[in-house]
Design a protein around this motif. Structure first.
Motif, PDB file in Angstrom:
ATOM      1  N   ILE A  71       4.391   4.236   7.037  1.00 40.93           N
ATOM      2  CA  ILE A  71       4.666   5.433   6.246  1.00 40.93           C
ATOM      3  C   ILE A  71       3.452   6.339   6.392  1.00 40.93           C
ATOM      4  O   ILE A  71       2.319   5.910   6.180  1.00 40.93           O
ATOM      5  CB  ILE A  71       4.905   5.093   4.769  1.00 40.93           C
ATOM      6  CG1 ILE A  71       6.207   4.306   4.617  1.00 40.93           C
ATOM      7  CG2 ILE A  71       4.942   6.366   3.925  1.00 40.93           C
ATOM      8  CD1 ILE A  71       6.535   3.906   3.199  1.00 40.93           C
ATOM      9  N   ARG A  72       3.711   7.568   6.798  1.00 48.46           N
ATOM     10  CA  ARG A  72       2.641   8.566   6.920  1.00 48.46           C
ATOM     11  C   ARG A  72       2.684   9.413   5.661  1.00 48.46           C
ATOM     12  O   ARG A  72       3.736   9.829   5.209  1.00 48.46           O
ATOM     13  CB  ARG A  72       2.853   9.429   8.159  1.00 48.46           C
ATOM     14  CG  ARG A  72       1.665  10.310   8.460  1.00 48.46           C
ATOM     15  CD  ARG A  72       1.791  11.006   9.782  1.00 48.46           C
ATOM     16  NE  ARG A  72       1.779  10.017  10.863  1.00 48.46           N
ATOM     17  CZ  ARG A  72       2.415  10.165  12.019  1.00 48.46           C
ATOM     18  NH1 ARG A  72       3.109  11.239  12.268  1.00 48.46           N
ATOM     19  NH2 ARG A  72       2.360   9.220  12.940  1.00 48.46           N
ATOM     20  N   LEU A  73       1.517   9.639   5.099  1.00 48.06           N
ATOM     21  CA  LEU A  73       1.410  10.305   3.820  1.00 48.06           C
ATOM     22  C   LEU A  73       0.374  11.413   3.896  1.00 48.06           C
ATOM     23  O   LEU A  73      -0.770  11.165   4.288  1.00 48.06           O
ATOM     24  CB  LEU A  73       0.995   9.266   2.776  1.00 48.06           C
ATOM     25  CG  LEU A  73       0.906   9.641   1.331  1.00 48.06           C
ATOM     26  CD1 LEU A  73       2.275  10.053   0.816  1.00 48.06           C
ATOM     27  CD2 LEU A  73       0.402   8.456   0.536  1.00 48.06           C
ATOM     28  N   ALA A  74       0.780  12.625   3.555  1.00 46.48           N
ATOM     29  CA  ALA A  74      -0.158  13.746   3.459  1.00 46.48           C
ATOM     30  C   ALA A  74      -0.227  14.117   1.984  1.00 46.48           C
ATOM     31  O   ALA A  74       0.799  14.405   1.359  1.00 46.48           O
ATOM     32  CB  ALA A  74       0.313  14.925   4.290  1.00 46.48           C
ATOM     33  N   ALA A  93      -7.551  17.227   0.758  1.00 49.43           N
ATOM     34  CA  ALA A  93      -6.314  17.128   1.547  1.00 49.43           C
ATOM     35  C   ALA A  93      -6.521  15.989   2.538  1.00 49.43           C
ATOM     36  O   ALA A  93      -7.462  16.011   3.327  1.00 49.43           O
ATOM     37  CB  ALA A  93      -6.025  18.432   2.273  1.00 49.43           C
ATOM     38  N   LEU A  94      -5.671  14.983   2.442  1.00 51.08           N
ATOM     39  CA  LEU A  94      -5.810  13.803   3.285  1.00 51.08           C
ATOM     40  C   LEU A  94      -4.488  13.487   3.972  1.00 51.08           C
ATOM     41  O   LEU A  94      -3.417  13.681   3.406  1.00 51.08           O
ATOM     42  CB  LEU A  94      -6.200  12.577   2.456  1.00 51.08           C
ATOM     43  CG  LEU A  94      -7.485  12.636   1.656  1.00 51.08           C
ATOM     44  CD1 LEU A  94      -7.607  11.386   0.796  1.00 51.08           C
ATOM     45  CD2 LEU A  94      -8.672  12.758   2.571  1.00 51.08           C
ATOM     46  N   SER A  95      -4.592  12.984   5.173  1.00 59.36           N
ATOM     47  CA  SER A  95      -3.445  12.457   5.890  1.00 59.36           C
ATOM     48  C   SER A  95      -3.744  10.982   6.140  1.00 59.36           C
ATOM     49  O   SER A  95      -4.759  10.646   6.758  1.00 59.36           O
ATOM     50  CB  SER A  95      -3.242  13.216   7.200  1.00 59.36           C
ATOM     51  OG  SER A  95      -2.143  12.692   7.888  1.00 59.36           O
ATOM     52  N   LEU A  96      -2.873  10.123   5.629  1.00 61.71           N
ATOM     53  CA  LEU A  96      -3.071   8.679   5.705  1.00 61.71           C
ATOM     54  C   LEU A  96      -1.823   8.022   6.286  1.00 61.71           C
ATOM     55  O   LEU A  96      -0.736   8.587   6.249  1.00 61.71           O
ATOM     56  CB  LEU A  96      -3.311   8.105   4.305  1.00 61.71           C
ATOM     57  CG  LEU A  96      -4.462   8.703   3.506  1.00 61.71           C
ATOM     58  CD1 LEU A  96      -4.219   8.528   2.031  1.00 61.71           C
ATOM     59  CD2 LEU A  96      -5.753   8.032   3.905  1.00 61.71           C
ATOM     60  N   GLU A  97      -2.013   6.807   6.742  1.00 63.61           N
ATOM     61  CA  GLU A  97      -0.901   6.033   7.272  1.00 63.61           C
ATOM     62  C   GLU A  97      -1.064   4.605   6.785  1.00 63.61           C
ATOM     63  O   GLU A  97      -2.171   4.072   6.785  1.00 63.61           O
ATOM     64  CB  GLU A  97      -0.950   6.092   8.793  1.00 63.61           C
ATOM     65  CG  GLU A  97       0.300   5.670   9.482  1.00 63.61           C
ATOM     66  CD  GLU A  97       0.212   5.961  10.961  1.00 63.61           C
ATOM     67  OE1 GLU A  97       0.830   6.949  11.399  1.00 63.61           O
ATOM     68  OE2 GLU A  97      -0.485   5.216  11.664  1.00 63.61           O
ATOM     69  N   GLY A  98       0.041   4.007   6.335  1.00 61.76           N
ATOM     70  CA  GLY A  98      -0.036   2.646   5.846  1.00 61.76           C
ATOM     71  C   GLY A  98       1.255   1.892   6.070  1.00 61.76           C
ATOM     72  O   GLY A  98       2.289   2.474   6.418  1.00 61.76           O
ATOM     73  N   THR A  99       1.190   0.609   5.840  1.00 57.79           N
ATOM     74  CA  THR A  99       2.329  -0.274   6.021  1.00 57.79           C
ATOM     75  C   THR A  99       2.980  -0.526   4.669  1.00 57.79           C
ATOM     76  O   THR A  99       2.302  -0.927   3.726  1.00 57.79           O
ATOM     77  CB  THR A  99       1.859  -1.619   6.617  1.00 57.79           C
ATOM     78  OG1 THR A  99       1.136  -1.363   7.814  1.00 57.79           O
ATOM     79  CG2 THR A  99       3.031  -2.531   6.909  1.00 57.79           C
ATOM     80  N   ARG A 112      -0.025  -0.618   2.078  1.00 61.10           N
ATOM     81  CA  ARG A 112      -1.188  -1.459   2.352  1.00 61.10           C
ATOM     82  C   ARG A 112      -1.804  -1.022   3.672  1.00 61.10           C
ATOM     83  O   ARG A 112      -1.187  -0.349   4.481  1.00 61.10           O
ATOM     84  CB  ARG A 112      -0.783  -2.939   2.442  1.00 61.10           C
ATOM     85  CG  ARG A 112      -0.249  -3.496   1.152  1.00 61.10           C
ATOM     86  CD  ARG A 112      -1.357  -3.638   0.117  1.00 61.10           C
ATOM     87  NE  ARG A 112      -0.885  -4.319  -1.068  1.00 61.10           N
ATOM     88  CZ  ARG A 112      -0.801  -3.774  -2.263  1.00 61.10           C
ATOM     89  NH1 ARG A 112      -1.144  -2.531  -2.433  1.00 61.10           N
ATOM     90  NH2 ARG A 112      -0.375  -4.462  -3.287  1.00 61.10           N
ATOM     91  N   ARG A 113      -3.041  -1.440   3.868  1.00 62.05           N
ATOM     92  CA  ARG A 113      -3.785  -1.157   5.104  1.00 62.05           C
ATOM     93  C   ARG A 113      -3.749   0.339   5.442  1.00 62.05           C
ATOM     94  O   ARG A 113      -3.407   0.740   6.554  1.00 62.05           O
ATOM     95  CB  ARG A 113      -3.248  -2.000   6.263  1.00 62.05           C
ATOM     96  CG  ARG A 113      -3.463  -3.490   6.068  1.00 62.05           C
ATOM     97  CD  ARG A 113      -3.081  -4.304   7.281  1.00 62.05           C
ATOM     98  NE  ARG A 113      -1.682  -4.257   7.644  1.00 62.05           N
ATOM     99  CZ  ARG A 113      -0.723  -5.008   7.082  1.00 62.05           C
ATOM    100  NH1 ARG A 113      -1.017  -5.850   6.143  1.00 62.05           N
ATOM    101  NH2 ARG A 113       0.514  -4.904   7.497  1.00 62.05           N
ATOM    102  N   LEU A 114      -4.092   1.141   4.443  1.00 62.92           N
ATOM    103  CA  LEU A 114      -4.125   2.585   4.660  1.00 62.92           C
ATOM    104  C   LEU A 114      -5.248   2.958   5.612  1.00 62.92           C
ATOM    105  O   LEU A 114      -6.364   2.466   5.488  1.00 62.92           O
ATOM    106  CB  LEU A 114      -4.317   3.323   3.339  1.00 62.92           C
ATOM    107  CG  LEU A 114      -3.086   3.382   2.444  1.00 62.92           C
ATOM    108  CD1 LEU A 114      -3.469   3.864   1.058  1.00 62.92           C
ATOM    109  CD2 LEU A 114      -2.041   4.289   3.040  1.00 62.92           C
ATOM    110  N   SER A 115      -4.933   3.808   6.551  1.00 61.54           N
ATOM    111  CA  SER A 115      -5.967   4.310   7.465  1.00 61.54           C
ATOM    112  C   SER A 115      -5.949   5.836   7.412  1.00 61.54           C
ATOM    113  O   SER A 115      -4.888   6.460   7.283  1.00 61.54           O
ATOM    114  CB  SER A 115      -5.741   3.797   8.887  1.00 61.54           C
ATOM    115  OG  SER A 115      -4.490   4.215   9.364  1.00 61.54           O
ATOM    116  N   ALA A 142      -7.524   6.210  -1.327  1.00 65.81           N
ATOM    117  CA  ALA A 142      -6.833   5.076  -0.699  1.00 65.81           C
ATOM    118  C   ALA A 142      -6.671   3.921  -1.684  1.00 65.81           C
ATOM    119  O   ALA A 142      -5.599   3.316  -1.765  1.00 65.81           O
ATOM    120  CB  ALA A 142      -7.588   4.616   0.543  1.00 65.81           C
ATOM    121  N   GLN A 143      -7.713   3.636  -2.456  1.00 60.84           N
ATOM    122  CA  GLN A 143      -7.632   2.552  -3.431  1.00 60.84           C
ATOM    123  C   GLN A 143      -6.591   2.878  -4.501  1.00 60.84           C
ATOM    124  O   GLN A 143      -5.806   2.018  -4.898  1.00 60.84           O
ATOM    125  CB  GLN A 143      -8.994   2.316  -4.077  1.00 60.84           C
ATOM    126  CG  GLN A 143      -8.993   1.197  -5.090  1.00 60.84           C
ATOM    127  CD  GLN A 143     -10.349   1.006  -5.740  1.00 60.84           C
ATOM    128  OE1 GLN A 143     -11.225   1.862  -5.646  1.00 60.84           O
ATOM    129  NE2 GLN A 143     -10.524  -0.109  -6.401  1.00 60.84           N
TER     130      GLN A 143
END
Length: 186
Positions: A71-74, A93-99, A112-115, A142-143
């Motif tokens: 899942i990509r999250l902005a 403003a962040l763009s993150l990706e996680g499972t 989980r495992r956000l990058s 992220a936390q």
């Protein structure tokens, strides 16, 4: 003994019928739930005395982009540090990706495992070299996002009966472009 075999067969057939049910959760639904959950999480953190607050102004969520199981999250919002009798806000403003991960005890989906894919932090009170502060803010966001569900399963709203509720302890999560599909486990 002869009554036991038909009873076992009926139970197996009844439980196998559960796995044919599925429920999909759209990106829009997850965005709404995530925003509300972050607000609730932030209020509880502030009540507990945390000096940090996070307010999301926008979220954009993409499920299964490029055919990947992520899942990509902005997110865009404001992080504030309340310290030394002052409030130090920063626009983020962040763009993150996680499972996505299904927690059977909570009956909720978490990331989980956000990058970190991309970040922008704007705070007039920060010095020019803000790399250490950026890392701190990214870790905070992220936390927070790892502790807030993107969706909480509600068996009542889903119309699941007792068999599906029992099976919901072992839900399988299928990631498809634009949605997550939840199926009662086997």
């Amino acid at each position: 003994m002869r009554h036991l075999v038909p009873l076992i067969l009926i139970c197996l057939l009844g439980l196998s019928g559960c796995s044919s049910l599925s429920y999909s959760v759209s990106e829009a639904t997850m965005q709404e739930e995530l925003t509300a959950a972050v607000e609730g999480f932030d209020r509880s953190q502030l009540k507990s005395g945390s000096p940090l607050s996070l307010t999301l102004e926008s979220t954009d969520l993409a499920v299964g982009p490029d055919g990947r199981d992520v899942i990509r999250l902005a997110v865009a919002g404001r992080v504030a540090v309340n310290a030394f009798a002052s409030n130090l806000p920063a626009d983020v403003a962040l763009s993150l990706e996680g499972t996505p991960y299904y927690d059977s005890d909570e009956r909720a989906i978490y990331l989980r495992r956000l990058s970190l894919l991309d970040s922008r932090i704007d705070a007039p009170w920060l010095p020019m070299d803000i790399a250490p502060v950026t890392d701190l803010v990214v870790r905070l966001v992220a936390q927070t996002l790892e502790n807030v569900p993107v969706y909480r399963l509600d068996p009542d709203a889903m119309g699941w009966g007792w068999k599906e509720r029992l099976a919901s302890r072992a839900v399988t999560l299928d990631i498809q472009p634009g949605k997550l599909v939840l199926k009662p486990g086997r």
